[in-house]
Design a protein around this motif. Structure first.
Motif, mmCIF file in Angstrom:
data_model
loop_
_atom_site.group_PDB
_atom_site.id
_atom_site.type_symbol
_atom_site.label_atom_id
_atom_site.label_comp_id
_atom_site.label_asym_id
_atom_site.label_seq_id
_atom_site.Cartn_x
_atom_site.Cartn_y
_atom_site.Cartn_z
ATOM 1 N N THR A 12 25.546 90.892 48.389
ATOM 2 C CA THR A 12 26.364 90.348 49.472
ATOM 3 C C THR A 12 27.831 90.744 49.306
ATOM 4 O O THR A 12 28.482 91.153 50.267
ATOM 5 N N TRP A 15 28.163 94.337 50.124
ATOM 6 C CA TRP A 15 28.087 94.501 51.581
ATOM 7 C C TRP A 15 29.441 94.191 52.221
ATOM 8 O O TRP A 15 29.935 94.934 53.060
ATOM 9 N N GLN A 19 31.856 96.602 54.465
ATOM 10 C CA GLN A 19 32.277 96.226 55.816
ATOM 11 C C GLN A 19 33.785 96.374 55.959
ATOM 12 O O GLN A 19 34.282 96.922 56.926
ATOM 13 N N ASN A 23 35.790 99.460 58.051
ATOM 14 C CA ASN A 23 36.489 99.015 59.243
ATOM 15 C C ASN A 23 37.712 99.874 59.550
ATOM 16 O O ASN A 23 37.886 100.361 60.649
ATOM 17 N N TYR A 93 43.287 87.306 54.242
ATOM 18 C CA TYR A 93 42.140 86.590 54.811
ATOM 19 C C TYR A 93 42.180 85.103 54.491
ATOM 20 O O TYR A 93 41.511 84.307 55.131
ATOM 21 N N GLU A 94 42.920 84.724 53.462
ATOM 22 C CA GLU A 94 42.996 83.342 52.995
ATOM 23 C C GLU A 94 41.618 82.786 52.641
ATOM 24 O O GLU A 94 41.291 81.640 52.919
ATOM 25 N N THR A 95 40.796 83.635 52.058
ATOM 26 C CA THR A 95 39.442 83.230 51.721
ATOM 27 C C THR A 95 39.242 83.095 50.217
ATOM 28 O O THR A 95 38.196 82.617 49.795
ATOM 29 N N TYR A 98 37.957 79.845 48.912
ATOM 30 C CA TYR A 98 36.561 79.523 49.216
ATOM 31 C C TYR A 98 35.615 80.314 48.325
ATOM 32 O O TYR A 98 34.535 79.839 47.987
ATOM 33 N N SER B 101 41.468 80.861 58.242
ATOM 34 C CA SER B 101 41.058 81.893 57.307
ATOM 35 C C SER B 101 39.777 82.572 57.780
ATOM 36 O O SER B 101 39.051 82.048 58.603
ATOM 37 N N GLY B 102 39.503 83.734 57.233
ATOM 38 C CA GLY B 102 38.255 84.424 57.542
ATOM 39 C C GLY B 102 38.422 85.926 57.475
ATOM 40 O O GLY B 102 39.517 86.445 57.678
ATOM 41 N N TYR B 103 37.326 86.599 57.164
ATOM 42 C CA TYR B 103 37.331 88.059 57.138
ATOM 43 C C TYR B 103 37.251 88.539 58.583
ATOM 44 O O TYR B 103 36.190 88.475 59.194
ATOM 45 N N ILE B 105 36.906 91.204 60.111
ATOM 46 C CA ILE B 105 35.968 92.235 60.566
ATOM 47 C C ILE B 105 34.535 91.741 60.676
ATOM 48 O O ILE B 105 33.707 92.412 61.258
ATOM 49 N N LEU B 106 34.242 90.564 60.116
ATOM 50 C CA LEU B 106 32.873 90.066 60.212
ATOM 51 C C LEU B 106 32.692 89.271 61.503
ATOM 52 O O LEU B 106 33.640 88.715 62.042
ATOM 53 N N GLU B 110 27.677 86.695 60.714
ATOM 54 C CA GLU B 110 27.715 87.404 59.423
ATOM 55 C C GLU B 110 28.477 86.602 58.372
ATOM 56 O O GLU B 110 28.062 86.505 57.223
ATOM 57 N N TRP B 113 26.480 83.616 57.195
ATOM 58 C CA TRP B 113 25.373 84.078 56.360
ATOM 59 C C TRP B 113 25.890 84.490 54.983
ATOM 60 O O TRP B 113 25.313 84.151 53.947
ATOM 61 N N MET B 114 27.007 85.215 54.990
ATOM 62 C CA MET B 114 27.546 85.703 53.717
ATOM 63 C C MET B 114 27.827 84.543 52.757
ATOM 64 O O MET B 114 27.465 84.592 51.581
ATOM 65 N N ARG B 146 33.531 89.293 66.495
ATOM 66 C CA ARG B 146 34.294 89.403 65.255
ATOM 67 C C ARG B 146 35.301 88.265 65.151
ATOM 68 O O ARG B 146 35.901 87.856 66.143
ATOM 69 N N ASN B 159 35.075 77.749 60.478
ATOM 70 C CA ASN B 159 35.393 77.350 59.112
ATOM 71 C C ASN B 159 34.695 76.033 58.750
ATOM 72 O O ASN B 159 34.181 75.866 57.647
ATOM 73 N N ARG B 162 31.113 76.836 58.135
ATOM 74 C CA ARG B 162 30.975 77.513 56.851
ATOM 75 C C ARG B 162 30.765 76.521 55.712
ATOM 76 O O ARG B 162 29.981 76.759 54.797
#
Ligand code: ADP
Ligand code: MG
Lengths: 282, 337
Positions: A12, A15, A19, A23, A93-95, A98, B101-103, B105-106, B110, B113-114, B146, B159, B162
Motif C-alpha cells: 500500500t 502504491w 501514485q 502524478n 498533505y498534513e497526513t 495520521y 489534510s489528504g493526499y 492525488i488520491l 482510494e 481504502w489506503m 480526487r 477525514n 477515514r
C-alpha cells in the motif's frame, strides 16, 4: 497473518509512492530527468577529469568513476527521497500524524514509499550503462562479471542506503528546513568521501580512516570489482573478495543498527517537541 | 490480538498529566495541561468541553502517541502511550476537525481504502466498509473524485470517514464538526452515537467547544480550562451542581452596540451572550443564587449606565455549568492580567 499484513502495508505504501510520483511526472519529463541529469553529471565529470589528467583520458579510470557515479543515483534518489517524504507528508498533505498514529510503522512506510525512488534510480543506472556502452564507448569484457557476488554486494549496499534514508528522515522530523539542504549535502559528502569519482587513496589519511568505517566505501568498490574485475582503490585492493564482502556486511550491520537507534532517538525528540504535526514551511 | 489485559482495561486513564511548551521568543513557558487525571470507561462517549487554548488538542495528541507528556502518564486500552505506542496505535484512530489534510492525488475511495490497509483490514471487509462510510458522510457522488478537487467541507467529511475505516477500539475526535454546516454536523453526530452503541466496548473521546454537541452526545463531560479539568460528570449531574437560583438573561442596550466590558455585578459571575446588532442590544447571562433578588442587580446595571430592555429566566444548561465552574463564558476571551 503477520507476514501478509506486513506485505499488504508495504504494498500500500509503495502504491501511494507511485501514485504521487506519477502524478507530476509527465513520461517525457520523467525520462529526460532520469537520463539527462545523471548523464550531464557524467559528462561534466568527464570534462573535469580530462582537464585534471591533462587530456590523457584513461578509459579505464574513467570507467571506474562512471560506474561509481551511476550507482550513486541510489543514494541521491533514495536518501533525498526519504527525507522529502517526511517533509511533504507533514507540511503539504498534513497526513504524517495520521500515518504515525496508525500501526503501519514508519520503517515499513518509508520502505514502501521509497520503492518508486528505487525504480527511478534503477532506470537511471540502466540508461547510463547503455549510454556509456554504446555512445561513450565504455566497454569491457562481460566475461569478467561475477553476477552472484555483484548482486549480493548490490543488495547489501542498498540496505545501507535505505538506513541512511531513515536517518535523514529522522533529521527531517526535527529540522524540516535544514533537512532539505542537508539531504543533498549528505549525498555530496558521500560522493566526495566514499570513492565515487576518485579513489579514496587520494583522501588525507584521517579522512581515509573515517571513510573506511562507512559501508558505502566498500559498496562502490565491490560493485566495480565484481562488474569489471578490479576496483579503484589501491588500499582496498589488498582485500580479497571475501574480505571485501565481509567488510561491506560488517560496516552495513553497524551502520544499520546505529541508524536505527539514531532514527528512534530523533523521533523521540520530535515527539517531545511536538514536531510530528507541525507545519512550518508552507 | 485480543489481549485480555487490554480488553479489561479502561479505554483511557491518565495520571497527573502535565505538558508544557517551550516559550516562543522569550515569552513565558506555556502550560497546556496542568495535572489531568481522567478515566474513560469502555463504551462511553466522553466529552472534553473547553474554550480555545484549554488544552484539548494537546491531550488528544498525547493519547494518540503524537506527543510526549512532560510529566505524568497515560494509558489507552491498557497500554502506555509512551512505552507501548505500537500497541496503542493498533487500537485507536484520530480525526481532527477543521483540517483539510489528504493526499490530493488520491480519490476519496482510494484514500479511505489506503488507510484501511495501513491498519491491515482484510480487503473483503475494507471495501464494503469504505463504501458504507462514503455513503454516511454523503460523498457518494465524489467517491471517485480526487481529494484536491473537494471543497473544504467535503474534505473534512472524508477525514471523518477515514477515522472509522479501521474500526478502532478507542476513537479520538478532536472538534470533529468544527466549521461544518449544520446538516453535515448533525448527521455526523448521529453516526458517532450509532457507532458507539452498535458494538459493545467502542469508546469515543470527543473534544468540542460546542455546548450542544457535548450535551447531545456525551455520556460524561469534563470541563477543561487552562489545562485543568474543573468538573467531570454526566451532563444532568453537572447541571444539578449549579441548580438552585435562577438563570437570568437580560437584554441590555449597549451604547455602541458592542458591550465589550462586562458590567460588574458584585460577586455574581456573568457572561455576555450573543449580540443583537439589529436591535442594538446584547444578552447578559448570569445565575442568581437562591438567596438573592433581581432588583438590586438591575439597579446596579442602571448605575453603570446600562439600559435593561428585557428579562427572561430559563433552565440550566451546560453553559451555565461552564460559567459557574470556569467563571466566564465559553466564547469569551480570558481577561488579561
Ligand atoms: N506546539 C506548541 N508550541 C507552543 N505552544 C503550544 C503548542 N501546542 C499548543 N500550544 C499551546 O498550548 C495551549 C493549549 O493548546 P491546545 O491543546 O491546542 O488547546 P485547544 O485544543 O483546547 O484549543 C495553548 O495555549 C496553545 O497555544
Ligand atoms: Mg484544539
Amino acid at each position: 497473518m503477520a507476514v501478509t499484513t506486513l506485505a499488504g502495508r508495504l504494498r500500500t505504501a509503495a502504491w501511494l509512492g507511485w501514485q504521487i510520483e506519477s502524478n507530476w511526472a509527465d513520461p517525457l519529463v520523467f525520462a529526460i530527468y532520469s537520463v539527462a541529469r545523471p548523464l550531464a553529471t557524467a559528462l561534466i565529470l568527464m570534462g573535469i577529469y580530462w582537464a585534471v589528467t591533462g587530456g590523457h583520458l584513461q578509459r579505464d579510470a574513467f570507467l571506474l568513476f562512471y560506474i561509481g557515479n551511476a550507482f550513486h543515483e541510489y543514494v541521491l534518489r533514495l536518501v533525498v527521497g526519504m527525507g522529502w517524504v517526511v517533509v511533504e507528508e507533514r507540511e503539504e498533505y498534513e497526513t504524517l500524524k495520521y500515518v504515525y498514529a496508525s500501526p503501519i510503522g514508519i520503517f515499513t512506510y518509508l520502505w514502501g514509499r521509497s520503492s518508486v525512488k528505487f525504480a527511478q534510480a534503477t532506470l537511471s543506472v540502466v540508461l547510463m550503462f547503455l549510454m556509456g556502452w554504446f555512445v561513450l564507448g565504455l566497454r569491457w569484457d562481460l566475461g569478467v562479471v561475477r553476477w552472484g557476488a555483484f548482486l549480493l554486494a548490490f543488495g547489501i549496499g542498498l540496505v545501507a542506503v535505505v538506513y541512511l534514508g531513515f536517518l535523514v528522515a529522522g533529521l527531517a522530523l526535527l529540522l524540516p528546513r535544514a533537512a532539505m539542504t542537508m539531504n543533498e549535502g549528505l549525498a555530496v559528502a558521500l560522493y566526495l568521501l566514499c570513492g565515487v569519482i576518485y579513489p579514496i587513496d587520494l583522501l588525507p589519511r584521517g579522512l581515509q580512516e573515517l571513510t573506511l568505517l562507512l559501508p558505502f566505501t566498500y559498496w562502490y568498490e565491490a560493485l566495480r570489482r565484481f562488474l569489471i574485475g578490479h576496483g579503484a582503490s589501491e588500499r582496498l585492493s589488498a582485500l580479497s573478495d571475501g574480505q571485501l564482502l565481509g567488510a561491506l556486511i560488517a560496516a552495513t550491520l553497524v551502520f544499520a543498527v546505529a541508524s536505527h537507534f539514531g532514527y528512534l532517538a530523533l523521533e523521540r525528540r520530535a515527539r517531545k517537541l511536538g514536531r510530528l504535526d507541525q507545519t512550518t514551511l508552507f | 490480538m485480543s489481549d485480555p489485559r487490554s480488553a479489561l482495561a479502561p479505554a483511557v486513564e491518565t495520571r497527573g498529566l502535565r505538558r508544557t511548551f517551550r516559550a516562543s521568543r522569550g515569552g513565558a513557558e506555556v502550560l497546556a495541561l496542568d495535572g489531568v487525571d481522567v478515566r474513560i470507561e469502555r463504551g462511553e462517549i466522553f466529552g472534553l468541553l473547553g474554550p480555545n487554548g484549554a488544552g484539548k488538542t494537546t491531550l488528544i495528541k498525547i493519547l494518540s502517541t503524537l506527543l510526549y507528556p512532560t510529566v505524568g502518564s497515560a494509558r489507552v486500552a491498557g497500554h502506555d502511550v509512551v512505552l507501548e505506542a505500537v500497541e496503542v496505535r493498533r487500537r485507536i484512530a484520530l480525526v481532527s476537525g477543521g483540517e483539510t489534510s489528504g493526499y490530493g492525488i488520491l480519490t476519496v475511495r482510494e484514500c479511505l481504502w489506503m488507510f484501511s490497509q495501513f491498519y491491515g483490514v482484510p480487503s473483503q471487509i475494507a471495501w464494503p466498509r469504505v463504501d458504507e462510510l462514503i455513503r454516511i458522510v454523503d460523498l457518494e457522488e465524489q467517491a471517485h473524485t480526487r481529494i484536491n478537487r473537494l471543497s473544504t467541507g467535503q474534505r473534512q467529511r472524508m477525514n471523518f470517514a477515514r477515522g472509522f475505516v479501521s474500526d478502532p477500539e478507542v476513537m479520538f475526535l478532536d472538534e470533529p464538526t468544527l466549521g461544518m454546516d449544520v446538516n453535515a454536523a448533525r448527521s455526523l453526530r448521529a453516526y458517532v452515537l450509532h457507532w458507539v452503541r452498535e458494538k459493545p466496548g467502542r469508546t469515543v473521546l470527543l473534544t468540542t467547544h460546542y455546548m450542544a454537541e457535548a450535551e447531545e452526545l456525551c455520556d460524561r463531560v469534563a470541563i477543561i480550562d487552562r489545562g485543568r479539568v474543573l468538573a467531570c460528570d454526566s451532563a444532568p449531574a453537572l447541571r444539578r451542581q449549579v441548580q438552585g437560583g435562577q438563570h437570568v438573561e437580560l437584554e441590555i442596550r449597549t451604547p455602541d452596540g458592542a458591550g465589550a466590558v462586562l458590567p460588574g455585578l458584585g460577586d455574581i459571575p456573568a457572561a455576555w451572550g450573543a449580540p443583537h446588532p439589529e436591535r442594538g442590544t446584547r444578552t447578559l447571562k448570569f445565575r442568581l443564587p437562591p438567596d438573592r433578588v433581581l432588583l438590586p442587580v438591575l439597579r446596579r446595571l442602571e448605575e453603570q449606565g446600562l439600559l435593561v430592555e428585557g428579562v427572561s429566566t430559563r433552565e440550566t444548561t451546560l453553559e451555565d455549568v461552564f460559567i459557574a465552574v470556569v467563571g466566564r463564558g465559553l466564547d469569551e476571551p480570558e481577561a488579561s492580567g
